[in-house]
Design a protein around this motif. Structure first.
Motif, PDB file in Angstrom:
ATOM      1  N   ALA A   1     135.118  -3.556  11.859  1.00 36.58           N
ATOM      2  CA  ALA A   1     134.166  -2.625  11.807  1.00 36.58           C
ATOM      3  C   ALA A   1     133.312  -2.274  10.545  1.00 36.58           C
ATOM      4  O   ALA A   1     132.983  -1.156  10.368  1.00 36.58           O
ATOM      5  CB  ALA A   1     134.461  -1.308  12.490  1.00 36.58           C
ATOM      6  N   TRP A   2     133.493  -3.526   9.667  1.00 35.27           N
ATOM      7  CA  TRP A   2     132.666  -3.284   8.484  1.00 35.27           C
ATOM      8  C   TRP A   2     130.855  -3.173   8.489  1.00 35.27           C
ATOM      9  O   TRP A   2     130.529  -3.967   9.373  1.00 35.27           O
ATOM     10  CB  TRP A   2     133.170  -4.371   7.393  1.00 35.27           C
ATOM     11  N   ARG A   3     130.458  -2.419   7.685  1.00 37.17           N
ATOM     12  CA  ARG A   3     128.911  -2.515   7.715  1.00 37.17           C
ATOM     13  C   ARG A   3     128.475  -2.439   6.279  1.00 37.17           C
ATOM     14  O   ARG A   3     129.363  -1.861   5.561  1.00 37.17           O
ATOM     15  CB  ARG A   3     128.493  -1.087   8.369  1.00 37.17           C
ATOM     16  N   LEU A   4     127.433  -3.193   5.760  1.00 39.38           N
ATOM     17  CA  LEU A   4     126.966  -3.087   4.440  1.00 39.38           C
ATOM     18  C   LEU A   4     125.875  -2.188   4.600  1.00 39.38           C
ATOM     19  O   LEU A   4     124.934  -2.379   5.013  1.00 39.38           O
ATOM     20  CB  LEU A   4     126.517  -4.654   3.968  1.00 39.38           C
ATOM     21  N   SER A   5     126.136  -1.244   3.572  1.00 41.67           N
ATOM     22  CA  SER A   5     124.887  -0.212   3.548  1.00 41.67           C
ATOM     23  C   SER A   5     123.784  -0.608   2.742  1.00 41.67           C
ATOM     24  O   SER A   5     124.003  -1.604   1.554  1.00 41.67           O
ATOM     25  CB  SER A   5     125.462   1.007   2.656  1.00 41.67           C
ATOM     26  N   ARG A   6     122.600  -0.592   3.278  1.00 36.77           N
ATOM     27  CA  ARG A   6     121.346  -1.052   2.625  1.00 36.77           C
ATOM     28  C   ARG A   6     120.424   0.098   2.377  1.00 36.77           C
ATOM     29  O   ARG A   6     119.204  -0.112   2.285  1.00 36.77           O
ATOM     30  CB  ARG A   6     120.799  -2.037   3.398  1.00 36.77           C
ATOM     31  N   ALA A   7     120.854   1.308   2.379  1.00 39.45           N
ATOM     32  CA  ALA A   7     119.843   2.389   1.937  1.00 39.45           C
ATOM     33  C   ALA A   7     119.211   2.287   0.676  1.00 39.45           C
ATOM     34  O   ALA A   7     117.912   2.917   0.916  1.00 39.45           O
ATOM     35  CB  ALA A   7     120.914   3.641   1.938  1.00 39.45           C
ATOM     36  N   ALA A   8     119.726   1.721  -0.166  1.00 37.06           N
ATOM     37  CA  ALA A   8     118.889   1.665  -1.472  1.00 37.06           C
ATOM     38  C   ALA A   8     117.611   0.754  -1.286  1.00 37.06           C
ATOM     39  O   ALA A   8     116.693   0.712  -1.925  1.00 37.06           O
ATOM     40  CB  ALA A   8     119.697   0.804  -2.727  1.00 37.06           C
ATOM     41  N   ALA A   9     117.516  -0.050  -0.255  1.00 39.51           N
ATOM     42  CA  ALA A   9     116.658  -0.861   0.092  1.00 39.51           C
ATOM     43  C   ALA A   9     115.707  -0.244   1.168  1.00 39.51           C
ATOM     44  O   ALA A   9     114.885  -1.063   1.701  1.00 39.51           O
ATOM     45  CB  ALA A   9     116.917  -2.252   0.378  1.00 39.51           C
TER      46      ALA A   9
END
Length: 149
Positions: free
Chosen positions: A42-50
């Motif tokens: 259940a991994w997710r890559l945070s892309r909040a900076a983009a």
């Protein structure tokens, strides 16, 4: 044939690797260390900076140089840092590629991201014959992440 391939991955053991249901996402070790959230499966890559929502990471594709290998495990280094791979005794590899200095690609399921990424291998391939693979890897990853919605 597909059943035979699936059986070769499952082996009937509790730590069996499931065949991927979606395409692998190309990532660098540093991206997983700094921006991955979740747990195995259940991994997710945070892309909040983009300014984007998180990207689900079912299976990842990483490339790096073998630093050390033995006992079905290997330690690799990509342009951003080190990562580990386990379960190598159960994956198809083609030509022998678990020698220090070889440049390889690994598809796998993320097991951990801290203190460094660790993958349960699904596939490994030797890319050492063509230096373009290594020189272009960071740019390929950057381009992919720039264009994934």
């Amino acid at each position: 044939m597909a059943a035979a391939v699936a059986d070769s991955f499952s082996g009937g053991s509790p730590a069996a690797v499931r065949l991927p249901s979606s395409p692998p996402v190309k990532v660098l070790a540093e991206q997983l260390r700094r921006n991955a959230e979740g747990s195995p499966g259940a991994w997710r890559l945070s892309r909040a900076a983009a300014g984007r929502g998180p990207l689900k990471l079912t299976v990842v594709w990483m490339q790096g140089t073998v630093v050390a290998a033995g006992g079905g495990e290997a330690r690799l280094r990509d342009p951003s840092g080190a990562f580990s791979v386990c379960g190598l005794e159960r994956v198809p590899r083609g030509r022998p590629c678990l020698a220090p200095g070889k440049y390889v690609m690994v598809m796998g399921v993320i097991q951990a991201c801290i203190p460094e990424p660790c993958l349960q291998a699904v596939k490994m391939t030797d890319l050492s014959d063509n230096p373009v693979h290594e020189s272009m890897w960071a740019l390929e990853v950057e381009d992919l992440h720039r264009n994934i919605p």
